[in-house]
Design an enzyme around this catalytic site. Structure first.
Site, short mmCIF file in Angstrom:
data_model
loop_
_atom_site.label_atom_id
_atom_site.label_comp_id
_atom_site.label_asym_id
_atom_site.label_seq_id
_atom_site.Cartn_x
_atom_site.Cartn_y
_atom_site.Cartn_z
N TRP A 1 0.83 -1.30 0.02
CA TRP A 1 -0.14 -0.10 0.01
C TRP A 1 0.87 1.28 0.08
CZ3 TRP A 1 -4.30 -1.76 4.19
CH2 TRP A 1 -4.98 -2.77 3.63
N LYS A 2 2.14 1.30 0.14
CA LYS A 2 3.00 2.29 0.34
C LYS A 2 2.43 3.50 1.06
CE LYS A 2 4.67 1.39 -4.42
NZ LYS A 2 4.92 1.71 -5.63
N HIS B 1 12.83 -2.08 -1.04
CA HIS B 1 12.02 -1.75 -2.15
C HIS B 1 12.83 -0.31 -2.79
CE1 HIS B 1 8.74 0.15 -4.44
NE2 HIS B 1 8.11 -1.08 -4.13
N GLU C 1 11.92 2.18 -3.91
CA GLU C 1 11.63 3.85 -3.49
C GLU C 1 12.37 3.91 -2.04
OE1 GLU C 1 7.34 2.95 -3.32
OE2 GLU C 1 7.24 3.04 -5.67
N GLU D 1 11.38 -6.24 -9.06
CA GLU D 1 10.60 -5.31 -9.54
C GLU D 1 11.20 -4.48 -10.40
OE1 GLU D 1 7.01 -4.57 -6.66
OE2 GLU D 1 8.95 -3.39 -6.07
N GLY E 1 4.58 1.79 -11.15
CA GLY E 1 3.66 2.76 -11.24
C GLY E 1 3.49 3.59 -12.41
N SER F 1 3.49 -2.59 -12.03
CA SER F 1 2.35 -2.43 -12.72
C SER F 1 1.38 -3.64 -12.95
CB SER F 1 2.64 -1.69 -14.19
OG SER F 1 2.99 -0.44 -13.75
N GLY G 1 1.27 -2.84 -6.23
CA GLY G 1 1.27 -1.60 -5.70
C GLY G 1 -0.26 -0.88 -5.87
N GLY G 2 -0.12 -0.16 -6.69
CA GLY G 2 -1.35 1.05 -7.25
C GLY G 2 -2.88 -0.16 -7.19
P1 PGA Z 1 2.77 -0.74 -8.72
O1 PGA Z 1 3.85 -0.83 -7.52
O2 PGA Z 1 2.13 -1.91 -8.79
O3 PGA Z 1 2.03 0.50 -8.53
O4 PGA Z 1 3.81 -0.55 -10.12
C1 PGA Z 1 4.39 -2.06 -7.44
C2 PGA Z 1 5.62 -1.74 -6.17
O5 PGA Z 1 6.10 -0.77 -6.18
O6 PGA Z 1 5.67 -2.76 -5.17
#
Ligand code: PGA
Length: 263
Positions: free
Chosen positions: A19-20, A104, A106, A176, A182, A222, A243-244
């Site tokens: 969920w970030k 991750h 990020e 990833e 994203g 994604s 994620g999203g």
């Molecule tokens: P995303 O993110 O599905 O929104 O691309 C995946 C993630 O960063 O774990």
């Protein structure tokens, strides 16, 4: 073991919602309640919810007796001490986590995470009996410069340096590609499979054939209800880090039910 029909017997599929920086306590618990109502008969898979630290305790109370695992999105490597702002692995265990995402992209990009800090966090998580979900992946520039394998090799070997074969039984990897996170630009199933297979080669070289055969490797970047089934059909893709598309119950349930929709 190469045939895709055998892979789920050796490696139970695992789908993680990341969920970030999203969801208040109220939103997180509402999600859990809705998911419970929607997710009967999803098939044989591990479902992991990686929530913000602030929502974990309330989710633990809701998740009791439910077939979901709770995860944090990061952890600090020391168990306690003068480290203002940090959260330790024993604290995550205390609040009901069984998994934790580590490294991750990020965190690497915005918070100075390195392969060395990833290794320390992996050690700390394992020591606390948490399952680390260790993320690796190349940037677009690295892919275009044909450095993908080199980057993945460094991240896997250095990030998992403290692990022996026994530790690896408790580790999940996530490939990833940064350019797919994203952006709506998913790696093609063939692109993802190529790297997943390479990761298995690295596991074989470092820790032996049994580890290479049994460690689960998720794909992330994604993932959505439309592409999950083709990704999961690849021989070396054992799950997804989403994620999203995991923020909305409807969309996440669609992803989780890829097996049923596929039969
Ligand atoms: P995303 O993110 O599905 O929104 O691309 C995946 C993630 O960063 O774990």
């Amino acid at each position: 073991m190469t045939a895709s029909e055998d892979k789920n017997l050796v490696r139970r599929p695992i789908i993680t919602a990341n969920w970030k920086l999203h969801k208040t306590v109220a939103e997180a618990t509402q999600f859990v309640d809705e998911l419970r109502a929607r997710c009967a008969d999803l098939g044989d898979l591990d479902i992991v919810l990686a929530a913000p630290f602030t929502a974990l305790a309330a989710m633990r109370d809701r998740l009791q007796a439910m077939p979901f695992h709770l995860a944090a999105q990061d952890v600090f490597w020391e168990a306690h001490g003068a480290y203002t702002g940090e959260v330790s692995a024993p604290m995550l265990l205390d609040v009901g986590c069984t998994y934790v995402i580590i490294g991750h992209s990020e965190r690497r990009q915005y918070f100075g995470e390195t392969d060395d800090t990833v290794a320390k966090k992996v050690s700390a998580a394992l020591q606390a009996n948490l399952h680390p979900i260790v993320c690796v992946g190349e940037s677009l520039r690295q892919r275009q410069a044909e450095e993908t394998f080199e980057v993945i090799k460094r991240q896997v070997q250095q990030g998992l340096a403290p692990c022996d074969a026994e530790d690896l039984a408790n580790v999940v990897l996530a490939y990833e590609p940064i350019w797919a996170i994203g952006t709506g630009m998913t790696a093609t199933p063939a692109q993802a499979q190529e790297v997943h297979q390479y990761i298995r080669t690295l596991l074989d070289e470092g820790w032996g054939g049994d580890v290479a055969r049994t460690v689960r490797v998720q794909y992330g970047g994604s993932v959505n209800p439309d592409n999950i089934a083709v990704l999961m059909a690849e021989d070396d893709i054992d799950g997804a880090l989403v994620g999203g598309a995991s923020l909305d119950v409807e969309s996440f349930v669609h992803i989780l039910s890829y097996q049923r929709r596929n039969t």
